[in-house]
Motif scaffolding. Sequence first.
Motif, PDB file in Angstrom:
ATOM      1  N   SER A 109     -22.791  -0.676 -14.652  1.00 35.01           N
ATOM      2  CA  SER A 109     -21.882  -1.253 -13.644  1.00 35.01           C
ATOM      3  C   SER A 109     -20.863  -1.228 -12.264  1.00 35.01           C
ATOM      4  N   ARG A 110     -21.098  -1.432 -11.653  1.00 37.16           N
ATOM      5  CA  ARG A 110     -20.323  -0.406 -10.160  1.00 37.16           C
ATOM      6  C   ARG A 110     -18.774  -0.888 -10.804  1.00 37.16           C
ATOM      7  N   GLN A 111     -17.614  -0.260  -9.738  1.00 35.27           N
ATOM      8  CA  GLN A 111     -15.868  -0.654 -10.069  1.00 35.27           C
ATOM      9  C   GLN A 111     -15.688  -2.127 -10.403  1.00 35.27           C
ATOM     10  N   GLY A 112     -15.689  -2.545 -11.684  1.00 37.49           N
ATOM     11  CA  GLY A 112     -15.356  -4.248 -11.009  1.00 37.49           C
ATOM     12  C   GLY A 112     -15.648  -5.298 -11.007  1.00 37.49           C
ATOM     13  N   GLU A 113     -17.134  -4.433 -11.173  1.00 35.74           N
ATOM     14  CA  GLU A 113     -18.527  -6.272 -11.284  1.00 35.74           C
ATOM     15  C   GLU A 113     -19.225  -6.424 -11.835  1.00 35.74           C
ATOM     16  N   THR A 114     -20.013  -6.955 -12.332  1.00 38.33           N
ATOM     17  CA  THR A 114     -21.190  -7.729 -13.516  1.00 38.33           C
ATOM     18  C   THR A 114     -22.069  -6.474 -14.047  1.00 38.33           C
ATOM     19  N   GLN A 115     -21.907  -6.561 -15.217  1.00 38.72           N
ATOM     20  CA  GLN A 115     -22.684  -5.512 -15.945  1.00 38.72           C
ATOM     21  C   GLN A 115     -23.745  -6.011 -16.086  1.00 38.72           C
ATOM     22  N   TYR A 116     -25.177  -5.188 -16.283  1.00 37.40           N
ATOM     23  CA  TYR A 116     -25.690  -5.286 -15.938  1.00 37.40           C
ATOM     24  C   TYR A 116     -26.350  -4.016 -17.581  1.00 37.40           C
ATOM     25  N   PHE A 117     -27.083  -5.336 -18.417  1.00 36.14           N
ATOM     26  CA  PHE A 117     -28.113  -4.599 -19.665  1.00 36.14           C
ATOM     27  C   PHE A 117     -29.075  -3.899 -20.072  1.00 36.14           C
ATOM     28  N   GLY A 118     -29.539  -2.528 -20.628  1.00 39.70           N
ATOM     29  CA  GLY A 118     -30.842  -2.378 -20.942  1.00 39.70           C
ATOM     30  C   GLY A 118     -31.218  -2.633 -22.325  1.00 39.70           C
ATOM     31  N   PRO A 119     -32.474  -2.353 -22.414  1.00 41.12           N
ATOM     32  CA  PRO A 119     -33.305  -3.254 -23.246  1.00 41.12           C
ATOM     33  C   PRO A 119     -33.179  -2.885 -24.094  1.00 41.12           C
ATOM     34  N   GLY A 120     -32.226  -2.387 -24.945  1.00 38.18           N
ATOM     35  CA  GLY A 120     -31.528  -2.005 -26.522  1.00 38.18           C
ATOM     36  C   GLY A 120     -32.147  -1.014 -26.765  1.00 38.18           C
ATOM     37  N   THR A 121     -31.315  -0.444 -27.945  1.00 34.25           N
ATOM     38  CA  THR A 121     -32.464   0.541 -28.733  1.00 34.25           C
ATOM     39  C   THR A 121     -31.943  -0.604 -30.268  1.00 34.25           C
ATOM     40  N   ARG A 122     -33.359  -0.321 -30.921  1.00 35.02           N
ATOM     41  CA  ARG A 122     -33.536  -1.184 -32.590  1.00 35.02           C
ATOM     42  C   ARG A 122     -32.744   0.684 -33.013  1.00 35.02           C
ATOM     43  N   LEU A 123     -31.826   0.603 -34.440  1.00 41.69           N
ATOM     44  CA  LEU A 123     -31.845   1.270 -34.944  1.00 41.69           C
ATOM     45  C   LEU A 123     -31.855   0.498 -36.546  1.00 41.69           C
ATOM     46  N   LEU A 124     -32.804   1.625 -37.654  1.00 38.96           N
ATOM     47  CA  LEU A 124     -33.081   0.753 -38.785  1.00 38.96           C
ATOM     48  C   LEU A 124     -33.121   2.154 -39.545  1.00 38.96           C
ATOM     49  N   VAL A 125     -31.678   2.167 -40.138  1.00 41.95           N
ATOM     50  CA  VAL A 125     -31.439   3.068 -41.564  1.00 41.95           C
ATOM     51  C   VAL A 125     -32.286   2.903 -42.955  1.00 41.95           C
ATOM     52  N   LEU A 126     -33.103   3.898 -43.268  1.00 40.02           N
ATOM     53  CA  LEU A 126     -33.410   3.028 -44.319  1.00 40.02           C
ATOM     54  C   LEU A 126     -32.821   3.810 -45.742  1.00 40.02           C
TER      55      LEU A 126
END
Lengths: 111, 112
Positions: free
Chosen positions: B95-112
């Motif tokens: 976000s910019r200072q004090g503004e709305t948050q925009y999300f990235g696509p994410g990282t899917r972590l799998l631990v075997l």
Amino acid sequence: QKEVEQNSGPLSVPEGAIASLNCTYSDRGSQSFFWYRQYSGKSPELIMSIYSNGDKEDGRFTAQLNKASQYVSLLIRDSQPSDSATYLCAVNAGNNRKLIWGLGTSLAVNP
Amino acid sequence: NAGVMQNPRHLVRRRGQEARLRCSPMKGHSHVYWYRQLPEEGLKFMVYLQKENIIDESGMPKERFSAEFPKEGPSILRIQQVVRGDSAAYFCASSRQGETQYFGPGTRLLVL
């Protein structure tokens, strides 16, 4: 006590109907309120933000905020099958900017 | 106008290995937030950073997890000695200072 509560659903509505999603929060100091949509396996996508009491409209979406009742809602008019997703309510309390999330309401719009 | 970038999108690690997740905020955004979403659970705040500063790390586990946002380059969430319970989707928002948050696509972590 959960800080942000939502009915988990699933909420099922027919295509073209109004879907009504509700959210309550516990912190009276909360200042900013957000609705995000999340499709399965995807990231949250901002739908609406609202900061003051009353209604805020954006296209088919209307957010409603009542700080006295600690309640925020999202109305989706003319619901479409593509609206089928999980809707997340998020609340920003105080100056630290972190969002507190509800568990989400699953919406299914049936053709 | 590129959005929030995260990489890798999927990461597989064996127990005991290290995981490094990267996040590049949107252009003009100097605030970065990391969230974790466990299977069938809600999003949980982990840490909030500005350039070169950790502002709020109240959601970070006390051990094995660390985050940074250097002056140059992406924000990094680092998980040392991963365990199966670390398997989750990790989302970065900016976000910019004090503004709305925009999300990235994410990282899917799998631990075997």
